[in-house]
Each structure stands twice: as structure tokens, then as C-alpha cells.
Design a protein around this motif. Structure first.
Motif, PDB file in Angstrom:
ATOM      1  N   PRO A 124     123.639  12.376  57.864  1.00  0.00           N
ATOM      2  CA  PRO A 124     123.201  13.655  58.432  1.00  0.00           C
ATOM      3  C   PRO A 124     124.171  14.768  58.013  1.00  0.00           C
ATOM      4  O   PRO A 124     125.389  14.577  58.044  1.00  0.00           O
ATOM      5  CB  PRO A 124     123.250  13.424  59.945  1.00  0.00           C
ATOM      6  CG  PRO A 124     123.443  11.957  60.127  1.00  0.00           C
ATOM      7  CD  PRO A 124     124.112  11.457  58.902  1.00  0.00           C
ATOM      8  N   LEU A 125     123.643  15.904  57.641  1.00  0.00           N
ATOM      9  CA  LEU A 125     124.493  17.013  57.214  1.00  0.00           C
ATOM     10  C   LEU A 125     125.013  17.778  58.427  1.00  0.00           C
ATOM     11  O   LEU A 125     124.255  18.083  59.349  1.00  0.00           O
ATOM     12  CB  LEU A 125     123.708  17.965  56.317  1.00  0.00           C
ATOM     13  CG  LEU A 125     123.144  17.365  55.030  1.00  0.00           C
ATOM     14  CD1 LEU A 125     122.411  18.444  54.239  1.00  0.00           C
ATOM     15  CD2 LEU A 125     124.240  16.743  54.183  1.00  0.00           C
ATOM     16  N   PRO A 126     126.299  18.133  58.421  1.00  0.00           N
ATOM     17  CA  PRO A 126     126.849  18.934  59.519  1.00  0.00           C
ATOM     18  C   PRO A 126     126.361  20.381  59.432  1.00  0.00           C
ATOM     19  O   PRO A 126     125.962  20.846  58.359  1.00  0.00           O
ATOM     20  CB  PRO A 126     128.363  18.843  59.289  1.00  0.00           C
ATOM     21  CG  PRO A 126     128.500  18.629  57.816  1.00  0.00           C
ATOM     22  CD  PRO A 126     127.329  17.767  57.431  1.00  0.00           C
ATOM     23  N   HIS A 127     126.402  21.064  60.546  1.00  0.00           N
ATOM     24  CA  HIS A 127     125.936  22.456  60.571  1.00  0.00           C
ATOM     25  C   HIS A 127     126.815  23.360  59.723  1.00  0.00           C
ATOM     26  O   HIS A 127     126.333  24.319  59.114  1.00  0.00           O
ATOM     27  CB  HIS A 127     125.909  22.971  62.012  1.00  0.00           C
ATOM     28  CG  HIS A 127     125.212  24.290  62.161  1.00  0.00           C
ATOM     29  ND1 HIS A 127     125.845  25.501  61.973  1.00  0.00           N
ATOM     30  CD2 HIS A 127     123.924  24.596  62.449  1.00  0.00           C
ATOM     31  CE1 HIS A 127     124.981  26.491  62.153  1.00  0.00           C
ATOM     32  NE2 HIS A 127     123.813  25.969  62.449  1.00  0.00           N
ATOM     33  N   SER A 191     123.835  20.184  65.736  1.00  0.00           N
ATOM     34  CA  SER A 191     125.132  19.987  65.085  1.00  0.00           C
ATOM     35  C   SER A 191     124.991  19.273  63.749  1.00  0.00           C
ATOM     36  O   SER A 191     125.876  19.365  62.898  1.00  0.00           O
ATOM     37  CB  SER A 191     126.061  19.187  65.996  1.00  0.00           C
ATOM     38  OG  SER A 191     125.513  17.902  66.274  1.00  0.00           O
ATOM     39  N   GLN A 192     123.868  18.559  63.566  1.00  0.00           N
ATOM     40  CA  GLN A 192     123.635  17.876  62.311  1.00  0.00           C
ATOM     41  C   GLN A 192     122.141  17.696  62.078  1.00  0.00           C
ATOM     42  O   GLN A 192     121.337  17.859  62.997  1.00  0.00           O
ATOM     43  CB  GLN A 192     124.346  16.519  62.282  1.00  0.00           C
ATOM     44  CG  GLN A 192     123.945  15.569  63.386  1.00  0.00           C
ATOM     45  CD  GLN A 192     124.753  14.284  63.350  1.00  0.00           C
ATOM     46  OE1 GLN A 192     125.849  14.231  62.800  1.00  0.00           O
ATOM     47  NE2 GLN A 192     124.213  13.236  63.938  1.00  0.00           N
ATOM     48  N   TYR A 193     121.789  17.338  60.838  1.00  0.00           N
ATOM     49  CA  TYR A 193     120.372  17.267  60.467  1.00  0.00           C
ATOM     50  C   TYR A 193     120.201  16.258  59.337  1.00  0.00           C
ATOM     51  O   TYR A 193     120.964  16.263  58.362  1.00  0.00           O
ATOM     52  CB  TYR A 193     119.893  18.651  60.028  1.00  0.00           C
ATOM     53  CG  TYR A 193     118.502  18.703  59.445  1.00  0.00           C
ATOM     54  CD1 TYR A 193     117.385  18.514  60.253  1.00  0.00           C
ATOM     55  CD2 TYR A 193     118.308  18.971  58.091  1.00  0.00           C
ATOM     56  CE1 TYR A 193     116.093  18.587  59.716  1.00  0.00           C
ATOM     57  CE2 TYR A 193     117.033  19.045  57.561  1.00  0.00           C
ATOM     58  CZ  TYR A 193     115.934  18.850  58.368  1.00  0.00           C
ATOM     59  OH  TYR A 193     114.671  18.928  57.849  1.00  0.00           O
ATOM     60  N   ASP A 194     119.210  15.402  59.459  1.00  0.00           N
ATOM     61  CA  ASP A 194     118.911  14.436  58.398  1.00  0.00           C
ATOM     62  C   ASP A 194     117.985  15.099  57.381  1.00  0.00           C
ATOM     63  O   ASP A 194     116.764  15.114  57.552  1.00  0.00           O
ATOM     64  CB  ASP A 194     118.265  13.175  58.975  1.00  0.00           C
ATOM     65  CG  ASP A 194     117.887  12.167  57.888  1.00  0.00           C
ATOM     66  OD1 ASP A 194     118.347  12.330  56.734  1.00  0.00           O
ATOM     67  OD2 ASP A 194     117.131  11.218  58.201  1.00  0.00           O
TER      68      ASP A 194
END
Length: 204
Positions: A124-127, A191-194
Motif C-alpha cells: 500500500p502506498l503511503p499518503h 493514510s495508505q492506498y492499494d
């Protein structure tokens, strides 16, 4: 510990920051000028799709590591259609499918060369992602309006000027009118996103 980076591009090599424990090798992944079994592991960072010969590159990684561990940071093309950015730049979908191997195919390639179990981990990518690759603005859409951000994303260099202009106009308009926030504003709070990035690696 000494790290050797293999990089065939002179332009990319010039962008490297010097470090006492890092050496840069001007070569391709298909022909690495290192002795057999001279490395503990091989790491391929968003580069597998640039190789001219996938199998030859993996065989070289196997030779240099003596069959040791290999880790690939890659992208799952099955995820691209669900990324909101493709609503503004629809040709990204075709480009990603043409560029990246499906995870199942990549796993098979790895297993056939390294003859070991292969596993996958979602990243997951951090913000506050600092590296400006394609999904850097997943929760910060304004980033894609910046020339310097887009210049570091290869997908933008492949689309037509017409699609680029239309996409930027629509994105800018949707941000100004609040349309983007109505549809995707919840992403700003995450805070994060796949976005689809994956680590695929051999299991020792």
C-alpha cells in the motif's frame, strides 16, 4: 554491505547520488558483469518491464546469486482500471496492460528459473509518498497538474497531446468545482492506498 546497481541508461546513472557502499555498473540485466555466486540477493525495482529478454535477465540473476533470493517490485495490471486517474487519462489502462506482466505470469516466470516457491505481498502506498512514480497523487490529485511530477511518470509521455490536454482540463475543472472531492475526497483522509504495487519474491 556493498550494493551494486546495474543501470544501462547513462541519463539515469548521472542522476545517482554517490554513496560509499553503492557501486554503479553500466550494463544490462541480461548480461551482468559480475562473477557467479557473487551476490546474496537480487532486487528488481519497477524495471522488469524494461528488460529486452525477461528469461535472460532472470537467468542472470540466478547465476549471480547462485540461485539465492530475488525480489521484484512490480505492478498488478488487474488493478489499473479501478484507479481514478484512468477516468482522466483512459489510455493508461491499455498502456499498463501492455507494459506489466500479470502477477500470475510473473510468478510462473520466477518459479521456472529459480525452481522455488514464489510469494506476493501487497505494498500500500503511503499518503506522503516522496517518489514521484505513477500513483504518487492517489490522494493528492493536484500533483498531476504539475509538469515536474508528470515528467517523471512514463505513462504521461506515451499519451497523445490531445488526451493530455483534455485530461488535465477535466481534472483541474473537477478540482475547482468540487466534483473530484465528492467522488474521491475520502482518499485524502486515508493514510495508505492499494494502487496495485506488489512485491513478488522467491521463498528460501
Amino acid at each position: 554491505m556493498t550494493i551494486a546497481f546495474v543501470e544501462p541508461s547513462e541519463t539515469m546513472g548521472k542522476q545517482a547520488s554517490p554513496h560509499p557502499n553503492i557501486s554503479w555498473i553500466d550494463a544490462s540485466a541480461e548480461s551482468i558483469p559480475l562473477p557467479s555466486r557473487s551476490a546474496d540477493a537480487a532486487i528488481i525495482m519497477l524495471a522488469f518491464h524494461h528488460f529486452q529478454d525477461h528469461r535472460a535477465a532472470l537467468q542472470e540473476a540466478y547465476r549471480v546469486t547462485g540461485g539465492g533470493q530475488i525480489v521484484l517490485f512490480t505492478y498488478d495490471p488487474a488493478k489499473i482500471a479501478s484507479f481514478w486517474l484512468t477516468e482522466y487519462f483512459p489510455s493508461f489502462i491499455e498502456d499498463v496492460h501492455e507494459t506489466f506482466l500479470p502477477i500470475s505470469a510473473l510468478t510462473s516466470e520466477l518459479a521456472s528459473v529459480f525452481t522455488s516457491e514464489v510469494a506476493e505481498i501487497t505494498f500500500p502506498l503511503p499518503h506522503n509518498l516522496a517518489d514521484s512514480f505513477a500513483a504518487v497523487g492517489w490522494g493528492r490529485p493536484e500533483y498531476y497538474l504539475q509538469d515536474d511530477i508528470r515528467s517523471g511518470i512514463s505513462s504521461f509521455s506515451k499519451i497523445t497531446q490531445n488526451e493530455l490536454a483534455e485530461g488535465l482540463f477535466k481534472l483541474r475543472s473537477d478540482l475547482e468545482t468540487g466534483v473530484w472531492n465528492e467522488r474521491y475526497g475520502h482518499l485524502r483522509k486515508q493514510s495508505q492506498y492499494d494502487a496495485g504495487y506488489r512485491f513478488v519474491y522467491t521463498v528460501a
